[in-house]
Design a protein around this motif. Sequence first.
Motif, mmCIF file in Angstrom:
data_model
loop_
_atom_site.group_PDB
_atom_site.id
_atom_site.type_symbol
_atom_site.label_atom_id
_atom_site.label_comp_id
_atom_site.label_asym_id
_atom_site.label_seq_id
_atom_site.Cartn_x
_atom_site.Cartn_y
_atom_site.Cartn_z
ATOM 1 N N PRO A 60 13.504 -0.231 3.075
ATOM 2 C CA PRO A 60 13.344 -0.244 4.534
ATOM 3 C C PRO A 60 12.643 0.980 5.133
ATOM 4 O O PRO A 60 12.302 0.971 6.313
ATOM 5 C CB PRO A 60 14.786 -0.298 5.025
ATOM 6 C CG PRO A 60 15.536 0.502 3.997
ATOM 7 C CD PRO A 60 14.859 0.212 2.683
ATOM 8 N N ASP A 61 12.437 2.047 4.339
ATOM 9 C CA ASP A 61 12.051 3.335 4.918
ATOM 10 C C ASP A 61 10.704 3.298 5.626
ATOM 11 O O ASP A 61 10.587 3.678 6.792
ATOM 12 C CB ASP A 61 12.052 4.418 3.835
ATOM 13 C CG ASP A 61 13.425 4.589 3.199
ATOM 14 O OD1 ASP A 61 14.423 4.153 3.820
ATOM 15 O OD2 ASP A 61 13.502 5.142 2.088
ATOM 16 N N GLY A 62 9.634 2.885 4.907
ATOM 17 C CA GLY A 62 8.313 2.857 5.535
ATOM 18 C C GLY A 62 8.262 1.912 6.716
ATOM 19 O O GLY A 62 7.714 2.247 7.769
ATOM 20 N N TYR A 63 8.848 0.747 6.535
ATOM 21 C CA TYR A 63 8.863 -0.255 7.608
ATOM 22 C C TYR A 63 9.578 0.265 8.845
ATOM 23 O O TYR A 63 9.093 0.087 9.975
ATOM 24 C CB TYR A 63 9.524 -1.530 7.091
ATOM 25 C CG TYR A 63 9.854 -2.539 8.168
ATOM 26 C CD1 TYR A 63 8.849 -3.184 8.884
ATOM 27 C CD2 TYR A 63 11.177 -2.864 8.455
ATOM 28 C CE1 TYR A 63 9.152 -4.121 9.868
ATOM 29 C CE2 TYR A 63 11.492 -3.794 9.431
ATOM 30 C CZ TYR A 63 10.479 -4.418 10.138
ATOM 31 O OH TYR A 63 10.789 -5.328 11.112
ATOM 32 N N ARG A 64 10.707 0.888 8.660
ATOM 33 C CA ARG A 64 11.459 1.402 9.816
ATOM 34 C C ARG A 64 10.655 2.453 10.579
ATOM 35 O O ARG A 64 10.787 2.573 11.799
ATOM 36 C CB ARG A 64 12.792 1.994 9.349
ATOM 37 C CG ARG A 64 13.832 0.937 9.003
ATOM 38 C CD ARG A 64 15.100 1.552 8.464
ATOM 39 N NE ARG A 64 16.103 0.540 8.163
ATOM 40 C CZ ARG A 64 17.198 0.767 7.469
ATOM 41 N NH1 ARG A 64 17.452 1.989 6.978
ATOM 42 N NH2 ARG A 64 18.066 -0.208 7.237
ATOM 43 N N GLY A 67 6.557 8.945 -2.641
ATOM 44 C CA GLY A 67 7.988 8.736 -2.836
ATOM 45 C C GLY A 67 8.623 7.863 -1.773
ATOM 46 O O GLY A 67 9.846 7.726 -1.729
ATOM 47 N N GLU A 68 7.809 7.248 -0.916
ATOM 48 C CA GLU A 68 8.357 6.410 0.150
ATOM 49 C C GLU A 68 8.790 5.065 -0.404
ATOM 50 O O GLU A 68 8.074 4.438 -1.175
ATOM 51 C CB GLU A 68 7.315 6.198 1.246
ATOM 52 C CG GLU A 68 7.776 5.259 2.353
ATOM 53 C CD GLU A 68 6.770 5.156 3.492
ATOM 54 O OE1 GLU A 68 6.870 5.985 4.412
ATOM 55 O OE2 GLU A 68 5.885 4.272 3.435
ATOM 56 N N ASN A 90 0.824 -1.211 0.000
ATOM 57 C CA ASN A 90 0.000 0.000 0.000
ATOM 58 C C ASN A 90 0.853 1.254 0.000
ATOM 59 O O ASN A 90 0.468 2.280 -0.569
ATOM 60 C CB ASN A 90 -0.930 -0.004 1.210
ATOM 61 C CG ASN A 90 -2.077 -0.976 1.054
ATOM 62 O OD1 ASN A 90 -2.276 -1.558 -0.007
ATOM 63 N ND2 ASN A 90 -2.838 -1.165 2.115
ATOM 64 N N SER A 91 2.016 1.180 0.643
ATOM 65 C CA SER A 91 2.951 2.299 0.597
ATOM 66 C C SER A 91 3.459 2.501 -0.832
ATOM 67 O O SER A 91 3.522 3.638 -1.335
ATOM 68 C CB SER A 91 4.120 2.039 1.552
ATOM 69 O OG SER A 91 5.172 2.949 1.346
ATOM 70 N N TYR A 92 3.826 1.416 -1.485
ATOM 71 C CA TYR A 92 4.278 1.470 -2.881
ATOM 72 C C TYR A 92 3.191 2.063 -3.773
ATOM 73 O O TYR A 92 3.469 2.819 -4.707
ATOM 74 C CB TYR A 92 4.630 0.056 -3.336
ATOM 75 C CG TYR A 92 4.860 -0.115 -4.823
ATOM 76 C CD1 TYR A 92 6.079 0.188 -5.401
ATOM 77 C CD2 TYR A 92 3.835 -0.585 -5.659
ATOM 78 C CE1 TYR A 92 6.288 0.012 -6.766
ATOM 79 C CE2 TYR A 92 4.027 -0.757 -7.013
ATOM 80 C CZ TYR A 92 5.263 -0.457 -7.568
ATOM 81 O OH TYR A 92 5.458 -0.616 -8.915
ATOM 82 N N TRP A 93 1.933 1.728 -3.470
ATOM 83 C CA TRP A 93 0.799 2.161 -4.293
ATOM 84 C C TRP A 93 0.535 3.661 -4.153
ATOM 85 O O TRP A 93 -0.101 4.267 -5.002
ATOM 86 C CB TRP A 93 -0.442 1.376 -3.881
ATOM 87 C CG TRP A 93 -1.403 1.133 -4.997
ATOM 88 C CD1 TRP A 93 -2.403 1.960 -5.399
ATOM 89 C CD2 TRP A 93 -1.468 -0.015 -5.855
ATOM 90 N NE1 TRP A 93 -3.097 1.402 -6.448
ATOM 91 C CE2 TRP A 93 -2.541 0.187 -6.749
ATOM 92 C CE3 TRP A 93 -0.729 -1.193 -5.949
ATOM 93 C CZ2 TRP A 93 -2.885 -0.742 -7.723
ATOM 94 C CZ3 TRP A 93 -1.078 -2.126 -6.916
ATOM 95 C CH2 TRP A 93 -2.138 -1.893 -7.790
#
Length: 291
Positions: free
Chosen positions: A187-191, A182-183, A174-177
């Motif tokens: 590792p960025d969103g998960y961190r 630009g996230e 969902n972050s990719y979507w």
Amino acid sequence: MYKKAVITDEVSQELEVALKLAQEFKLDGVEIRSVWEKGPHELDDEEVRKVQALVRDYGLEVCCIASPFFKCDIDSEEEYSRHIGILRKAIQLAHSLDARVVRGFVFWRKGRLEDQWSRILRKLDEAAKMAEANRVILGIENEASTMIGTGRDLAPFLREVDSPWVKAVWDPCNSYWDLTSGEKPYPDGYRSVKDLTAHIHIKDAKRVDGKLEAAPLGEGEVGIPEQVKGLIADGYAGYVSLETHYRVTQVLEEEVVNLPKGSRFSAGGYQGTKTCLINWKRIEGEALSPL
């Protein structure tokens, strides 16, 4: 090591079909979103008892109730009241099925998040109190169609909510979507959210002719193999639910993906989910293999 589950309507509207597939792949549990053409908050007492019996017979757990809570218009008081009722029923179902997490969202995307931030917090207050009173975790999922699509936005929001009963349902796809963010999901969103996470969804996607489409797990651009390695390295011990979305012979329409329910959503899901489960097993094997 984390526990594994599948969202049952990604397989079929017939619960036993999904349970058989979960058992075949030695999963630990299942997640309930729609069953027998009904959302989780629409199941009657007899149907709840049937779910209880079937899940028990297959030796599985129900890890999460994937309710559509707060997928609604922030400006509609009528929808707000109706969704508080949806949450109340989803919490009752969670107790009946011994599920510790009820999934929810933070309203359809409308304007800028910073302009709606305080209103969302106020409207979530009653839900947070309900979760605490009933000792059920309200898991807020990041989704691009809602006001919070990324880990970067979800983390500070949850810290401001500041409740041990309101946590993250982290979904890297969902972050990719969320194309405007630009996230990088991993590792960025998960961190951003890993210390706030109570539950995880995984699926994959890729760009095809400039458009985003669901893909078999590990064959897209989300970085699922890296995410799985990260979960193992971090010792995450909660549930990870496969939310396939991939269909072998068709692409699900956006409106169906945004409000998944019923046979229109589940059509073609069995084979797509089986493909993803095979890939998931391979991804884990590669992650656990010594160099």
